[in-house]
Design an enzyme around this catalytic site. Structure first.
Site, PDB file in Angstrom:
ATOM      1  N   LYS A   1       2.437  10.558   8.030  1.00 51.60           N
ATOM      2  CA  LYS A   1       1.908  10.082   9.320  1.00 51.60           C
ATOM      3  C   LYS A   1       2.563  10.768  10.527  1.00 51.60           C
ATOM      4  O   LYS A   1       2.337  11.921  10.770  1.00 51.60           O
ATOM      5  CB  LYS A   1       2.037   8.565   9.400  1.00 51.60           C
ATOM      6  CG  LYS A   1       1.305   7.892   8.209  1.00 51.60           C
ATOM      7  CD  LYS A   1       0.611   6.647   8.584  1.00 51.60           C
ATOM      8  CE  LYS A   1       0.021   5.961   7.385  1.00 51.60           C
ATOM      9  NZ  LYS A   1      -1.349   5.577   7.520  1.00 51.60           N
TER      10      LYS A   1
ATOM     11  N   ASP B   1       9.423   4.014   0.501  1.00 54.60           N
ATOM     12  CA  ASP B   1       8.233   4.609   1.122  1.00 54.60           C
ATOM     13  C   ASP B   1       8.320   4.323   2.610  1.00 54.60           C
ATOM     14  O   ASP B   1       8.079   3.204   3.066  1.00 54.60           O
ATOM     15  CB  ASP B   1       6.963   3.992   0.516  1.00 54.60           C
ATOM     16  CG  ASP B   1       5.698   4.577   1.135  1.00 54.60           C
ATOM     17  OD1 ASP B   1       5.829   5.407   2.072  1.00 54.60           O
ATOM     18  OD2 ASP B   1       4.592   4.224   0.695  1.00 54.60           O
TER      19      ASP B   1
ATOM     20  N   TYR C   1       0.849  -1.198   0.000  1.00 57.38           N
ATOM     21  CA  TYR C   1       0.000   0.000   0.000  1.00 57.38           C
ATOM     22  C   TYR C   1       0.882   1.243   0.000  1.00 57.38           C
ATOM     23  O   TYR C   1       1.751   1.391   0.859  1.00 57.38           O
ATOM     24  CB  TYR C   1      -0.908   0.012   1.245  1.00 57.38           C
ATOM     25  CG  TYR C   1      -1.897   1.157   1.228  1.00 57.38           C
ATOM     26  CD1 TYR C   1      -3.112   1.018   0.588  1.00 57.38           C
ATOM     27  CD2 TYR C   1      -1.600   2.385   1.840  1.00 57.38           C
ATOM     28  CE1 TYR C   1      -4.019   2.075   0.549  1.00 57.38           C
ATOM     29  CE2 TYR C   1      -2.498   3.440   1.794  1.00 57.38           C
ATOM     30  CZ  TYR C   1      -3.707   3.270   1.150  1.00 57.38           C
ATOM     31  OH  TYR C   1      -4.603   4.312   1.102  1.00 57.38           O
TER      32      TYR C   1
HETATM   33  N1  PMP Z   1       2.402   4.871   2.076  1.00 54.27           N
HETATM   34  C1  PMP Z   1       2.227   4.013   3.092  1.00 54.27           C
HETATM   35  C2  PMP Z   1       3.268   2.962   3.369  1.00 54.27           C
HETATM   36  C3  PMP Z   1       1.084   4.089   3.891  1.00 54.27           C
HETATM   37  O1  PMP Z   1       0.884   3.228   4.877  1.00 54.27           O
HETATM   38  C4  PMP Z   1       0.139   5.108   3.620  1.00 54.27           C
HETATM   39  C5  PMP Z   1      -1.126   5.250   4.458  1.00 54.27           C
HETATM   40  N2  PMP Z   1      -1.586   4.153   5.105  1.00 54.27           N
HETATM   41  C6  PMP Z   1       0.375   5.970   2.564  1.00 54.27           C
HETATM   42  C7  PMP Z   1       1.520   5.836   1.810  1.00 54.27           C
HETATM   43  C8  PMP Z   1      -0.603   7.054   2.212  1.00 54.27           C
HETATM   44  O2  PMP Z   1      -0.611   8.017   3.226  1.00 54.27           O
HETATM   45  P1  PMP Z   1      -1.880   9.004   3.379  1.00 54.27           P
HETATM   46  O3  PMP Z   1      -3.003   8.165   3.917  1.00 54.27           O
HETATM   47  O4  PMP Z   1      -1.384  10.048   4.334  1.00 54.27           O
HETATM   48  O5  PMP Z   1      -2.173   9.548   2.030  1.00 54.27           O
END
Ligand code: PMP
Length: 447
Positions: free
Chosen positions: A275, A248, A146
């Site tokens: 986050k 990421d 994700y």
């Molecule tokens: N990358 C990862 C690894 C994530 O876990 C998330 C959110 N769960 C995101 C990107 C996307 O972040 P956001 O919900 O702040 O758009």
């Protein structure tokens, strides 16, 4: 401790109204719960109260974004001061520069940084910067990982046995109906931690790959850490073929003071974050090599390769909250939170043994995930839940939520905060033991 009701409406009443104005009654699917979501009233530290006055221990922390739990006094004080001065201007702020300096100082490979408003945006901008720098169109990403809701990073996020195809060459499965075919055509899917297969897949498109995107502990893939061999192999391949290795770390930056990448001898060219670095406010950031980040630099001569802006990017509320939160999350705080998580994992493992259930646990840093499988999964296909397993996981999480007053992430994960102590860890493992016993007979039928 349960407190008084704080709304004249019930959860059910509010949800009835919500259904009239939002699809499914929500703005994000993660808060749905059957028969209706529970509405928050207030939260402090590691406890959240809903509008019925029921207090629960928070192991979800707004999907891993509240590293210090709710309402840390130092963050509240700093944000309150900034609120009086303004929340957003069409001017830069010193708050943004101070926060940039702090984040850059945490990781060896961070030379330049830009802030955005979400993890989705950070990953998107990182991919666009990779294309702009290399002049190539494709990215490669792990099956099941994700990375937010950008078309390209969504591909194969939820691949399933009916569409994932051969492991030697996994299908690129678009997520949202109507996604143009050219999106899937430009995203290669690799099996996480599988060096041999991944290199063969990359070799088929040597001249077209801008970047290999890696979440070093991908949550949906099973919360398993990337191994050294895999990271080294991708690093070598990208050096050889003029591509970038991009991480990421939107969730995983919490794993060490300088992110999970601290543990590898080779470093990513770019890293996305989000986050927890917002201190409780919406945030995203991407950082890395100066020469790569220069594609965003409008002061350089020539045509700007990647024009980039955002109305609320680097707003002083987020920048202030983020800096205070990250300064508080120093080497000692990281170490003790990781230690507390190790203890939690040990105690849950003990509960699994006592209840004698086919359940396993994975985790790294301050993150853990339970799996309704006797053997801990090693990849996305092993971690994937069939509908019966998924339904039983909901039953387990509902039991914890309603009977044990414990909130977890809907994948069966806990994302710990520094507001937690041994007392809450004991409640977690005791609660899990009861929950395992509650679903034991159904679990045994599954395995
Ligand atoms: N990358 C990862 C690894 C994530 O876990 C998330 C959110 N769960 C995101 C990107 C996307 O972040 P956001 O919900 O702040 O758009």
């Amino acid at each position: 401790m349960n407190k008084d009701k704080t709304s004249k409406n019930s959860n059910k009443d509010i949800y009835t109204n919500a259904l009239k104005v939002m699809p499914g009654g929500v703005s994000r699917n993660t808060v749905l719960r059957k028969p209706y979501p529970h509405y928050a009233a207030m939260a402090k530290g590691c406890y959240v109260n809903d509008i019925d006055g029921i207090e629960r221990i928070d192991f979800a922390n707004n999907m891993a974004s509240l590293i210090h739990g709710h309402g840390h006094p130092a963050i509240i004080e700093a944000v309150t001061e900034q609120l009086q001065k303004g929340t957003a201007y069409t001017l830069a702020t010193e708050a943004e520069v101070r926060f940039a300096e702090h984040i850059i100082s945490r990781a060896e490979g961070f030379e330049k940084i830009r802030f955005v408003n979400s993890g989705t945006e950070a990953v998107m901008a990182m991919i666009k910067a990779s294309r702009a720098f290399t002049g190539k169109p494709m990215i490669a990403k792990a099956e099941g990982a994700y990375h937010g809701t950008y078309d390209f990073s969504e591909v194969s996020q939820a691949a399933s046995p009916d569409n994932w195809g051969d492991l030697d060459n996994p299908n690129s499965v678009p997520l949202t109906h109507g996604t143009p075919q050219m999106v899937a055509d430009n995203v290669l899917i690799y099996p996480f931690n599988d060096v041999e297969r991944t290199l063969k897949i990359l070799d088929q498109h040597v001249d077209k790959i801008a970047a290999v995107l890696i979440d070093p502990v991908p949550h949906r893939v099973g919360l398993i850490k990337a191994n050294n061999e895999f990271i080294n192999a991708i690093h070598d391949w990208t050096r050889k073929h003029g591509a970038l290795m991009i991480f990421d770390e939107v969730i995983t930056f919490r794993v060490n003071y300088g992110g999970t990448q601290e543990e590898f001898s080779v470093k990513p060219d770019l890293t996305s974050m989000g986050k927890m670095i917002g201190g409780g406010f919406p945030v995203g950031a991407f950082a890395g090599r100066s020469d790569v980040m220069s594609v965003l630099d409008p002061t350089q001569p020539g045509k700007l390769k990647f024009p980039h802006s955002g109305t609320f990017s680097a707003n002083p509320i987020t920048m202030t909250a983020g800096r205070v939160a990250m300064e508080l999350y120093d080497e000692n705080a990281v170490r003790s939170l990781n230690k507390l998580t190790q203890t939690a994992m040990k105690q849950i493992l003990e509960a699994i043994k006592i209840a004698d259930v086919p359940v396993s646990i994975t985790g790294t840093g301050s993150m853990l995930r339970i799996h309704l499988k006797s053997k801990a999964p090693q990849n996305y296909r092993e971690a994937w839940h069939n509908p019966k397993e998924a339904a039983l996981l909901v039953k387990l999480l509902d039991y914890l939520f309603f009977e044990e007053k414990i909130m977890m992430v809907n994948t069966g994960s806990c994302m710990l905060s520094t507001a937690l102590s041994q007392k809450e860890i004991d409640q977690l493992s005791d609660g899990m033991l009861n929950a395992f016993k509650h679903i034991r007979s159904e679990l045994l039928k599954l395995n």
